[in-house]
Design a protein around this motif. Structure first.
Motif, PDB file in Angstrom:
ATOM      1  N   GLY A 165      -8.569 -10.884  -2.018  1.00  0.00           N
ATOM      2  CA  GLY A 165      -8.006 -12.239  -2.130  1.00  0.00           C
ATOM      3  C   GLY A 165      -7.591 -12.620  -3.538  1.00  0.00           C
ATOM      4  O   GLY A 165      -7.494 -13.805  -3.861  1.00  0.00           O
ATOM      5  N   ALA A 166      -7.342 -11.626  -4.397  1.00  0.00           N
ATOM      6  CA  ALA A 166      -6.941 -11.913  -5.779  1.00  0.00           C
ATOM      7  C   ALA A 166      -5.471 -11.558  -5.988  1.00  0.00           C
ATOM      8  O   ALA A 166      -4.921 -10.708  -5.282  1.00  0.00           O
ATOM      9  CB  ALA A 166      -7.812 -11.112  -6.752  1.00  0.00           C
ATOM     10  N   LEU A 167      -4.865 -12.211  -6.959  1.00  0.00           N
ATOM     11  CA  LEU A 167      -3.499 -11.848  -7.351  1.00  0.00           C
ATOM     12  C   LEU A 167      -3.556 -10.685  -8.335  1.00  0.00           C
ATOM     13  O   LEU A 167      -4.575 -10.460  -8.985  1.00  0.00           O
ATOM     14  CB  LEU A 167      -2.812 -13.033  -8.036  1.00  0.00           C
ATOM     15  CG  LEU A 167      -2.536 -14.298  -7.217  1.00  0.00           C
ATOM     16  CD1 LEU A 167      -1.817 -15.318  -8.105  1.00  0.00           C
ATOM     17  CD2 LEU A 167      -1.696 -13.974  -5.993  1.00  0.00           C
ATOM     18  N   SER A 168      -2.431  -9.979  -8.466  1.00  0.00           N
ATOM     19  CA  SER A 168      -2.375  -8.902  -9.453  1.00  0.00           C
ATOM     20  C   SER A 168      -1.344  -9.226 -10.532  1.00  0.00           C
ATOM     21  O   SER A 168      -0.276  -9.757 -10.236  1.00  0.00           O
ATOM     22  CB  SER A 168      -2.009  -7.579  -8.767  1.00  0.00           C
ATOM     23  OG  SER A 168      -0.866  -7.738  -7.944  1.00  0.00           O
ATOM     24  N   ILE A 169      -1.698  -8.919 -11.780  1.00  0.00           N
ATOM     25  CA  ILE A 169      -0.760  -8.984 -12.904  1.00  0.00           C
ATOM     26  C   ILE A 169      -0.677  -7.569 -13.463  1.00  0.00           C
ATOM     27  O   ILE A 169      -1.706  -6.984 -13.832  1.00  0.00           O
ATOM     28  CB  ILE A 169      -1.232  -9.943 -14.014  1.00  0.00           C
ATOM     29  CG1 ILE A 169      -1.308 -11.391 -13.506  1.00  0.00           C
ATOM     30  CG2 ILE A 169      -0.305  -9.841 -15.238  1.00  0.00           C
ATOM     31  CD1 ILE A 169      -1.808 -12.394 -14.557  1.00  0.00           C
ATOM     32  N   VAL A 170       0.540  -7.023 -13.486  1.00  0.00           N
ATOM     33  CA  VAL A 170       0.701  -5.620 -13.891  1.00  0.00           C
ATOM     34  C   VAL A 170       1.638  -5.508 -15.093  1.00  0.00           C
ATOM     35  O   VAL A 170       2.745  -6.052 -15.078  1.00  0.00           O
ATOM     36  CB  VAL A 170       1.247  -4.770 -12.719  1.00  0.00           C
ATOM     37  CG1 VAL A 170       1.299  -3.296 -13.111  1.00  0.00           C
ATOM     38  CG2 VAL A 170       0.401  -4.957 -11.466  1.00  0.00           C
ATOM     39  N   ASP A 171       1.194  -4.796 -16.116  1.00  0.00           N
ATOM     40  CA  ASP A 171       2.000  -4.504 -17.301  1.00  0.00           C
ATOM     41  C   ASP A 171       2.844  -3.264 -17.007  1.00  0.00           C
ATOM     42  O   ASP A 171       2.314  -2.181 -16.787  1.00  0.00           O
ATOM     43  CB  ASP A 171       1.073  -4.252 -18.495  1.00  0.00           C
ATOM     44  CG  ASP A 171       1.817  -3.880 -19.778  1.00  0.00           C
ATOM     45  OD1 ASP A 171       2.808  -3.109 -19.707  1.00  0.00           O
ATOM     46  OD2 ASP A 171       1.393  -4.321 -20.855  1.00  0.00           O
ATOM     47  N   ALA A 172       4.165  -3.468 -16.965  1.00  0.00           N
ATOM     48  CA  ALA A 172       5.084  -2.349 -16.720  1.00  0.00           C
ATOM     49  C   ALA A 172       6.044  -2.194 -17.902  1.00  0.00           C
ATOM     50  O   ALA A 172       7.191  -1.798 -17.732  1.00  0.00           O
ATOM     51  CB  ALA A 172       5.855  -2.581 -15.425  1.00  0.00           C
ATOM     52  N   VAL A 173       5.555  -2.527 -19.102  1.00  0.00           N
ATOM     53  CA  VAL A 173       6.448  -2.495 -20.260  1.00  0.00           C
ATOM     54  C   VAL A 173       6.997  -1.084 -20.466  1.00  0.00           C
ATOM     55  O   VAL A 173       8.200  -0.894 -20.654  1.00  0.00           O
ATOM     56  CB  VAL A 173       5.745  -3.020 -21.536  1.00  0.00           C
ATOM     57  CG1 VAL A 173       6.655  -2.868 -22.748  1.00  0.00           C
ATOM     58  CG2 VAL A 173       5.362  -4.491 -21.370  1.00  0.00           C
ATOM     59  N   THR A 174       6.112  -0.095 -20.409  1.00  0.00           N
ATOM     60  CA  THR A 174       6.559   1.275 -20.657  1.00  0.00           C
ATOM     61  C   THR A 174       6.962   1.999 -19.384  1.00  0.00           C
ATOM     62  O   THR A 174       7.690   2.987 -19.432  1.00  0.00           O
ATOM     63  CB  THR A 174       5.455   2.044 -21.420  1.00  0.00           C
ATOM     64  OG1 THR A 174       5.489   1.611 -22.788  1.00  0.00           O
ATOM     65  CG2 THR A 174       5.665   3.538 -21.389  1.00  0.00           C
ATOM     66  N   SER A 175       6.535   1.515 -18.231  1.00  0.00           N
ATOM     67  CA  SER A 175       6.841   2.274 -17.010  1.00  0.00           C
ATOM     68  C   SER A 175       8.257   2.031 -16.497  1.00  0.00           C
ATOM     69  O   SER A 175       8.921   2.970 -16.043  1.00  0.00           O
ATOM     70  CB  SER A 175       5.812   1.982 -15.905  1.00  0.00           C
ATOM     71  OG  SER A 175       5.623   0.604 -15.709  1.00  0.00           O
TER      72      SER A 175
END
Ligand SMILES: *Cc1c(COP(=O)(O)O)cnc(C)c1O
Length: 392
Positions: A165-175
């Motif tokens: 039940g949580a949101l996700s924050i994803v760092d995709a700066v390099t991907s």
């Protein structure tokens, strides 16, 4: 009198910025127009569409934040974290530490899940953190850790967050642009990237995307977003619906021409082809480095093709080698960071810079300087090994 600045022509093979193509630099130099000019509004719509393609998403709230990757990171946190919110933050390198800073500055509580630098985020540890903190509102982690050269499993981590039940924050700066990023298929709620890594655009812009659940969370906020500049509800007045756009801030017009061009180039090449190119050049570089007798710092399974962490052999003067590469070859590679400082080099093969010429150039330059420093390497084998991969 101070005179004009003419930068040297470097080959950028560090952790970013990466080499910018003449085509993108050419776009940057086109005439500046007004940020509410109808022609500019058309460009904004196209950039949003191109970013949706790059992120593989239908998210309406997909736009370029007018500042570098760190601002995209901050945009995700300030809009989604309210005071008192618990956020599980995964740290396996430099950038997880910055996420923690962001959470705390938003008045949130960061629950840290730590993994060794050079290893991916452990799903088991995240699962255990949710067991201990079932009230956690958000899971935050880095897809491609540029400080170590490791990728983590976005799909599995986002599925885990959703189950809890949580949101996700994803760092995709390099991907983004270098390896697969599939926002909708992976169920990512919020993601940010940067322009100067695998998109090979000039630095200074951060593409972000927010999914439906994230937008609902933003709309349900009872506390004002602490940052006026990054408040998505305000930014959307400018970047949102195409009918009436209101002044929020002056967009970095020419930088956006450049971003548009780099995204057009990505579209022309195709995502799968761009990823395959990154992988191919990475395999050639690794083959060359290993033939020389150098070791890689990350297990093959978790290596990023766009950021290669190489172990510095004993007796080599790290600083002197990188200085010689820069002064004699106009070649920039990255130093190790944090726990890996002095132990690794970081060789980037990002975006436009991921090409055969750069692989060969870097292997030659490294070999020449390592030999001169008297390092225990095997000269003369690297190029043959790299060529064997290129000819496959
Ligand atoms: C480079 C980078 C950032 C920061 O981006 P800036 O454009 O330097 O602000 C954030 N996260 C990761 C993984 C990065 O590689």
């Amino acid at each position: 009198m101070i005179s004009s600045f003419y930068p040297p022509q470097r080959t950028l093979m560090g952790p970013g910025p990466s080499d910018v193509s003449a085509r993108v630099l050419g776009a940057l130099a086109r005439p500046t127009i007004g940020h509410l000019d109808p022609m500019f509004l058309k460009l904004m719509d196209e950039i949003k569409e191109l970013l949706q393609f790059a992120f593989q998403t239908g998210n309406a709230l997909t736009l370029p934040v007018s500042a570098p990757g760190s601002a995209g990171m901050e945009a995700c946190f300030v809009n989604l974290v309210s005071p008192g919110d618990k956020v599980i933050v995964c740290q396996n390198g430099v950038f997880g530490g910055r996420m923690k800073e962001n959470v705390e500055r938003c008045g949130g509580i960061a629950v840290m899940v730590e993994d060794a630098w050079g290893e991916p985020v452990s799903l088991d540890k995240v699962e255990a953190a949710f067991d201990d903190h079932p009230d956690a509102a958000i899971l935050a982690f880095v897809h491609a850790e540029t400080s170590t050269g490791v990728h983590s499993d976005v799909k599995a981590l986002c599925a885990l967050a959703q189950r809890r039940g949580a949101l996700s924050i994803v760092d995709a700066v390099t991907s983004l642009g270098g390896i697969e990023v599939s926002v909708d298929e992976w169920g990512v709620d919020a993601m940010y990237s940067g322009t100067q890594k695998c998109l090979s655009c000039v630095p200074g812009i951060s593409p972000v995307t927010f999914g439906e659940r994230a937008v609902q969370r933003i709309q349900a906020r009872t506390h004002k977003v602490q940052s006026w500049f990054l408040d998505m509800q305000l930014v959307m007045g400018y970047w949102g619906g195409s009918s009436k756009r209101a002044y929020h801030h002056t967009a970095p017009i020419n930088n956006l021409y450049a971003l548009h061009e780099s995204l057009v180039m990505l579209q022309e090449e195709g995502l799968a082809a761009a990823h395959a190119r990154h992988r191919h050049n990475h395999l050639a570089l690794v083959a060359g480095l290993e033939a020389m007798g150098l070791g890689m710092a990350v297990d093959a399974e978790f290596r990023l093709p766009q950021l290669n962490s190489v172990l510095i052999p004993d007796g080599v003067d790290d600083g002197a080698l990188r200085t010689a590469l820069l002064n004699e070859f106009d070649l920039e590679i990255g130093a190790g960071l944090g726990a890996l400082a002095g132990k690794t080099w970081r060789i980037g093969l990002m975006g436009f810079g991921s090409n055969e010429r750069n692989v060969v150039y870097c292997l030659n330059a490294l070999e020449a300087i390592l030999q001169r420093q008297g390092a225990a390497i095997t000269p003369g084998k690297a190029l043959t090994a790299a060529r064997a991969v290129f000819s496959q």
